[in-house]
Design a protein around this motif. Structure first.
Motif, PDB file in Angstrom:
ATOM      1  N   THR A   1       0.757  -1.356   0.296  1.00 21.86           N
ATOM      2  CA  THR A   1      -0.148  -0.023   0.203  1.00 21.86           C
ATOM      3  C   THR A   1       1.289   1.133   0.107  1.00 21.86           C
ATOM      4  OG1 THR A   1      -0.039   0.145   2.122  1.00 21.86           O
ATOM      5  CG2 THR A   1      -1.137  -1.573   1.070  1.00 21.86           C
ATOM      6  N   ALA A   2       0.172   2.736  -0.878  1.00 25.36           N
ATOM      7  CA  ALA A   2       1.048   3.283  -0.381  1.00 25.36           C
ATOM      8  C   ALA A   2       1.794   4.505   1.079  1.00 25.36           C
ATOM      9  CB  ALA A   2       0.049   5.051  -0.613  1.00 25.36           C
ATOM     10  N   GLN A   3       0.537   3.598   2.163  1.00 26.89           N
ATOM     11  CA  GLN A   3       0.696   4.123   3.269  1.00 26.89           C
ATOM     12  C   GLN A   3       2.050   3.173   4.199  1.00 26.89           C
ATOM     13  OE1 GLN A   3      -1.020   3.869   7.418  1.00 26.89           O
ATOM     14  NE2 GLN A   3      -2.441   3.679   5.924  1.00 26.89           N
ATOM     15  N   VAL A   4       2.663   1.905   3.372  1.00 28.37           N
ATOM     16  CA  VAL A   4       3.253   1.210   3.828  1.00 28.37           C
ATOM     17  C   VAL A   4       4.848   2.232   2.879  1.00 28.37           C
ATOM     18  CG1 VAL A   4       4.925  -0.561   3.896  1.00 28.37           C
ATOM     19  CG2 VAL A   4       2.423  -0.696   4.408  1.00 28.37           C
ATOM     20  N   ALA A   5       4.771   2.266   2.064  1.00 30.29           N
ATOM     21  CA  ALA A   5       5.815   2.840   1.251  1.00 30.29           C
ATOM     22  C   ALA A   5       6.036   3.929   1.800  1.00 30.29           C
ATOM     23  CB  ALA A   5       5.174   2.861  -0.184  1.00 30.29           C
ATOM     24  N   SER A   6       4.884   5.047   2.009  1.00 32.61           N
ATOM     25  CA  SER A   6       4.944   6.680   2.404  1.00 32.61           C
ATOM     26  C   SER A   6       6.178   6.483   3.629  1.00 32.61           C
ATOM     27  CB  SER A   6       4.419   7.010   2.428  1.00 32.61           C
ATOM     28  OG  SER A   6       4.645   8.697   3.298  1.00 32.61           O
ATOM     29  N   GLN A   7       5.694   5.678   4.680  1.00 37.10           N
ATOM     30  CA  GLN A   7       6.614   5.416   5.875  1.00 37.10           C
ATOM     31  C   GLN A   7       8.017   4.805   5.871  1.00 37.10           C
ATOM     32  OE1 GLN A   7       4.098   3.414   9.031  1.00 37.10           O
ATOM     33  NE2 GLN A   7       2.495   4.074   8.779  1.00 37.10           N
ATOM     34  N   GLN A   8       8.396   4.150   4.766  1.00 35.73           N
ATOM     35  CA  GLN A   8      10.068   2.904   4.345  1.00 35.73           C
ATOM     36  C   GLN A   8      10.250   4.175   3.691  1.00 35.73           C
ATOM     37  OE1 GLN A   8       8.815  -0.273   2.065  1.00 35.73           O
ATOM     38  NE2 GLN A   8       8.940  -1.786   3.709  1.00 35.73           N
ATOM     39  N   GLY A   9       9.805   5.320   2.989  1.00 33.39           N
ATOM     40  CA  GLY A   9      10.143   6.422   2.514  1.00 33.39           C
ATOM     41  C   GLY A   9      11.141   7.593   3.866  1.00 33.39           C
ATOM     42  N   THR A  10      10.302   7.487   4.673  1.00 34.92           N
ATOM     43  CA  THR A  10      10.624   8.516   5.519  1.00 34.92           C
ATOM     44  C   THR A  10      11.870   7.837   6.671  1.00 34.92           C
ATOM     45  OG1 THR A  10       7.924   9.393   5.614  1.00 34.92           O
ATOM     46  CG2 THR A  10       9.531   9.983   7.569  1.00 34.92           C
ATOM     47  N   TYR A  11      11.752   6.708   7.125  1.00 32.98           N
ATOM     48  CA  TYR A  11      12.606   6.249   7.376  1.00 32.98           C
ATOM     49  C   TYR A  11      13.450   5.710   7.174  1.00 32.98           C
ATOM     50  CZ  TYR A  11      14.779   1.934   9.396  1.00 32.98           C
ATOM     51  OH  TYR A  11      15.869   1.344  10.481  1.00 32.98           O
ATOM     52  N   LEU A  12      13.684   5.848   5.846  1.00 39.75           N
ATOM     53  CA  LEU A  12      15.207   5.231   5.094  1.00 39.75           C
ATOM     54  C   LEU A  12      15.720   6.825   5.225  1.00 39.75           C
ATOM     55  CD1 LEU A  12      16.364   3.181   4.108  1.00 39.75           C
ATOM     56  CD2 LEU A  12      16.537   3.889   2.421  1.00 39.75           C
ATOM     57  N   ALA A  13      15.260   7.950   5.239  1.00 37.42           N
ATOM     58  CA  ALA A  13      15.369   9.098   4.880  1.00 37.42           C
ATOM     59  C   ALA A  13      16.447   9.079   5.603  1.00 37.42           C
ATOM     60  CB  ALA A  13      15.093   9.551   4.468  1.00 37.42           C
TER      61      ALA A  13
END
Length: 580
Positions: A469-481
């Protein structure tokens, strides 16, 4: 004239080399220019050192994961190169609204360069597609998405120190014959625009005087394959479009329209609460949307869809249609399959990463979003290492106190432990240990490794894969940044859990997905919402919650204003029925 030219040159030079001129003025004021040459040399050497120290980060993709990473990355010590076949970010949850003119396509896209334009970082964007990843030599082979005058596309190579793979996934047709040739998909903005034109084209063709009644029924039969959130929302949006707008424009054929939703499973929205599933099926029944569960599509021709009934002895049924939309399953992109083969990850649906989103068998490649899946480590694989680390006195047994000292690290490294304790309504590990020896006071409980294995044998059953889902992908991007922003700091002062199979601690805390709820718009200004804490809300109030959440989640004030204005226009003037 000469003086004008002179001052013009000086002005241009000052604009181009402002920092150097400031240095000249400063040095002249302080020491009469005596240290000017030395100051310029030092500045040049510092600039060169800064340039060489920068690590090059290549980001593939501008979807939810990639864009979230770029928006949150703010460490100027990185040189970032973004490669994507599209130069914008698309708010994909509103794609079904674009298919029916509720929202315009331009309202849900934001140019990538706008996103990192104000960042004080060295960032570059290339509109191109990735052809191949060479993990051994740290190179990415790309092909421009723009043709030159000879209708040829340029190819180029990008080197990297860190590679972020966030390219999403392809549509999975499950090798069903005819799907690629005859079905529409709903993954990109271009797909939504094409569906919108096709819907109007079906109504225009059915309005021609030369078309028979039987052919009109076929043309106006819209088949949607897949009973997940995307398929259900599109079916609901299409129904509203037809009943609220198109029936007024095409009154002569309004009774011939039919919408069919095909789902291979027993229910639609199977990932939602059963209350939502039941309400959605009941509402679609009232609205006249034909929901066919247990129907697996086995073939799609130009005018017919063949389905296999999963319950009635596998009977094959043929359904005539005018437009078919395929919205089920995600597949792996070709260059991702090649990359997985290079690193030994064969026979997998997506790239396997560890809990820090780093691709397994690599040191500097990360994958997030729909193209990747986290391979959560099992407790039973590390039970011996956990026992040894907890048994500080090397007695061969564990006490409650010894286990309690490493409990926080265990729960952080293996989240299934905490989930298991919650599912069993246990407050801490002492309750779990006491359950094995009820006749002993918990302070005096001691377990050997075999007894510990027995107690934790069911913990790994709580492991779950994250949804695409978009929600998972968005949180992963924020975490990795955030990890990249603090890379050097955490190298010196690790903040992660204990390394049970080594010494010290992990640099970062593992990624943890926080579910914020999900929506399922069902048409008629009604939405089903499943929020944290198993709170379910269905109806008009949830629709307004959906409006507020989706407006606030836009990546810019521009798109936020455009989306709200589109909704307002629809309320006042209705949806647009042109084929633009």
């Amino acid at each position: 004239m000469w003086s004008f030219t002179f001052f013009e040159r000086v002005s241009r030079a000052f604009r181009d080399h402002g920092s150097n001129f400031k240095l000249v003025l400063l040095c002249t004021t302080v020491s009469g220019g005596g240290v000017l040459a030395y100051g310029e040399a030092v500045a040049a050497s510092e600039a060169a050192a800064t340039t060489t120290e920068k690590k090059k980060v290549v980001v593939l993709g501008t979807g939810w994961a990639g864009t979230s990473f770029l928006r949150n990355l703010d460490n100027p010590k990185y040189e970032v190169h973004v490669v994507s076949p599209r130069n914008y970010f698309a708010f994909t949850p509103l794609l079904p609204s674009v298919t029916c003119g509720t929202v315009e396509a331009r309202s849900i896209v934001e140019p990538v360069r706008n996103i990192f334009r104000k960042k004080k970082m060295d960032m570059q964007f290339s509109e191109a597609e990735c052809l191949k990843i060479d993990a051994t030599n740290r190179k990415v082979y790309c092909r421009s998405n723009i043709s030159n005058n000879l209708n040829e596309k340029e190819e180029f190579v990008v080197d990297y120190d860190y590679l972020i793979i966030a390219v999403g996934a392809n549509v999975n047709t499950f090798n069903t014959p005819g799907v690629m040739e005859n079905c529409h998909f709903l993954k990109e903005v271009e797909d939504a625009q094409k569906i919108r034109r096709t819907v109007i084209d079906c109504f225009e063709r059915a309005s021609l005087p030369s078309v028979s009644e039987e052919e009109k029924k076929r043309i106006l039969h819209f088949a949607i394959v897949g009973g997940g959130p995307t398929g259900v929302e599109f079916a609901a949006s299409l129904h509203d479009y037809v009943t609220e707008d198109l029936v007024n424009i095409y009154p002569g054929i309004k009774d011939l329209v039919k919408i069919t939703l095909l789902e291979a499973g027993d229910h639609i929205l199977s990932m939602f609460d059963k209350r939502i599933t039941a309400f959605a099926e009941e509402k679609f029944g009232r609205d006249g949307i034909d929901v066919k569960t247990g129907s697996m599509v086995v073939k799609v021709s130009q005018k017919e869809i063949s389905t296999k009934e999963m319950k009635n002895g596998g009977a094959i049924t043929t359904i005539p249609y005018g437009m078919a939309v395929w919205s089920t399953g995600i597949g792996t992109r070709p260059f991702i399959r090649d990359f997985m083969s290079q690193i030994g990850q064969t026979n997998r649906r997506a790239i396997a990463t560890d809990e820090w989103l780093r691709v397994e068998a690599t040191n500097n490649v990360y994958a997030l979003g729909d193209c990747a899946t986290i391979n959560q480590r099992k407790v039973m694989e590390d039970i011996a290492a956990i026992f040894k680390k907890a048994d500080k006195d090397n007695s061969g047994t564990l006490t409650v106190k010894e286990f309690q000292e490493v409990l926080a690290d265990i729960c952080e490294r293996y989240p299934q432990v905490e989930l298991y304790l919650k599912s069993q309504q246990m407050h801490n590990i002492a309750d779990l240990l006491k359950g094995s020896k009820e006749d002993v006071e918990k302070e005096s409980i001691e377990l050997n490794i075999e007894e510990l294995k027995t107690i934790l044998s069911k913990v790994d059953s709580q492991m779950k894969f994250l949804p695409a889902t978009a929600q998972v992908a968005s949180q992963q991007g924020t975490y990795l940044a955030k990890c990249f922003n603090r890379m050097e700091e955490c190298e010196k002062n690790p903040e992660g859990p204990i390394r049970f199979r080594g010494e010290g601690r992990h640099r970062f805390k593992p990624f943890r997905y926080k579910h914020l709820g999900q929506f399922a718009p069902l048409g008629g200004e009604q939405t089903a919402a499943q929020l944290p804490g198993d709170w379910v809300s269905i109806g008009h109030s949830s629709q307004w919650l959906w409006y507020s959440v989706y407006a606030s989640k836009q990546v810019s004030w521009r798109t936020r204003a455009l989306v709200v204005s589109d909704w307002t226009r629809r309320f006042i003037f209705g949806r647009d029925s042109s084929q633009i």
